[in-house]
Design a protein around this motif. Structure first.
Motif, PDB file in Angstrom:
ATOM      1  N   THR A  90      31.993  48.063  34.595  1.00 42.15           N
ATOM      2  CA  THR A  90      32.235  46.529  33.832  1.00 42.15           C
ATOM      3  C   THR A  90      30.710  46.617  32.756  1.00 42.15           C
ATOM      4  OG1 THR A  90      33.402  45.635  35.636  1.00 42.15           O
ATOM      5  CG2 THR A  90      32.423  44.071  33.778  1.00 42.15           C
ATOM      6  N   GLU A 106      37.145  46.848  39.720  1.00 40.21           N
ATOM      7  CA  GLU A 106      35.874  45.927  39.856  1.00 40.21           C
ATOM      8  C   GLU A 106      36.629  44.319  39.530  1.00 40.21           C
ATOM      9  OE1 GLU A 106      32.380  49.011  38.745  1.00 40.21           O
ATOM     10  OE2 GLU A 106      33.064  47.596  37.261  1.00 40.21           O
ATOM     11  N   ARG A 165      34.102  42.347  36.928  1.00 41.83           N
ATOM     12  CA  ARG A 165      33.273  41.404  37.592  1.00 41.83           C
ATOM     13  C   ARG A 165      31.752  41.391  36.891  1.00 41.83           C
ATOM     14  NH1 ARG A 165      29.600  42.552  41.275  1.00 41.83           N
ATOM     15  NH2 ARG A 165      30.570  44.236  41.985  1.00 41.83           N
TER      16      ARG A 165
END
Length: 296
Positions: A41, A206, A209
């Motif tokens: 991310t 993910e 996040r």
């Protein structure tokens, strides 16, 4: 009449020093950023914003975006040098690799680039340059010796090896195929390709996040503005103007210079062993690059 070589050589040396200083700040900023975001991310943020910034700069300058093959070459370079390299390193951190292990693995990059360049017939290295490569790697080992442990899990090793292959092959690939496109357009395409490749993993694995806090946004913006816009622009210029092995040798200086930055920013200690490693790495870089020819 004076020798016309010193000016381009001096210019390339100045660019190299600037590149090392700018690039090393990325390790500090990346450490701070990943502490507040999932690794893929964080990279999607970094590469996505960098792609947008370079795209705007290319559009405002009415830069040529190249033909189809040139765009494909830039995209492949982005996958190798951005997605594979940084994806591997950031995932290795998340899977338990220490900074010392990561620095040592990626620190072998100049040797791998040199071996690939010689094997592919791109360059020929003298014995003193090989000696410089060996000294550079020894210097890196001294700098990171106190940060290496024996508990790195095998998935982290595989991720680091993937990152090593990415930056090594990517350096040669860009030198051979992707250095003829406009710098702004090429870097926009590279960052866009890396973003698109990493986005599914960041989304599905993910959940995109990250922390909505200054502790994430400030280092993230630093990696975009300073490291992506500044660092990769300098790297693009160095690869275009110099030998791939000479550019790669500069990476021996990354762990020592990063260690100095870490003293100021993260409060780490700079020991006599690190100082000796710094000196050895600098000597290795000098030997590895002093005979490299710079195009006029």
């Amino acid at each position: 009449m004076p020798d016309p070589e010193p000016r381009p050589r001096a210019s390339l040396a100045t660019t190299g020093v600037a590149f090392v200083l700018v690039w090393c700040t990325g390790y500090i900023a990346g450490t701070l950023m990943v502490a507040h975001a999932a690794p893929l991310t964080a990279l999607v943020w970094r590469f996505g914003l960098a792609a947008l910034a370079f795209g705007v700069l290319a559009t405002l300058a009415r830069a040529e975006w190249g033909d189809g093959p040139a765009r494909v070459h830039s995209a492949i370079t982005g996958v190798l040098m951005l997605a594979l390299q940084f994806g591997g390193v950031y995932l290795a951190f998340a899977w338990g690799a220490g900074a010392g292990v990561a620095a040592l693995v990626i620190g072998t990059m100049p040797l791998l680039v040199a071996a690939l360049a010689v094997a592919g017939g791109d360059e020929r290295l003298r014995a003193s340059q090989w000696a410089g490569m060996a000294l550079g790697l020894a210097g890196v080992a001294l700098v990171v010796a106190d940060r290496i442990d024996g508990h790195t899990p095998w998935p982290a090793w595989l991720a680091l090896l993937a990152g090593l292959v990415g930056i090594s092959v990517g350096t040669l690939y860009q030198k051979r195929h992707a250095s003829r496109i406009d710098l702004r357009a090429g870097l926009a395409l590279q960052n866009a390709a890396a973003t698109l490749l990493l986005l599914p993993g960041a989304w599905w694995l993910e959940g995109l996040r990250y922390a909505h806090a200054a502790e994430f946004y400030l280092p993230m913006l630093w990696t975009v503005v300073v490291n992506s816009l500044g660092g990769f622009a300098l790297l693009f210029v160095l690869i275009r103007r110099g030998a791939a092995t000479g550019v790669a040798a500069l990476f021996f200086l990354m762990p020592p210079v990063t260690a100095v930055f870490a003293v100021w920013i993260l409060g780490e200690h700079f020991t006599a062993l690190k100082a000796a490693g710094f000196a050895l790495a600098a000597l290795g870089v000098w030997l590895a690059t002093r005979q490299a020819r710079v195009p006029a």
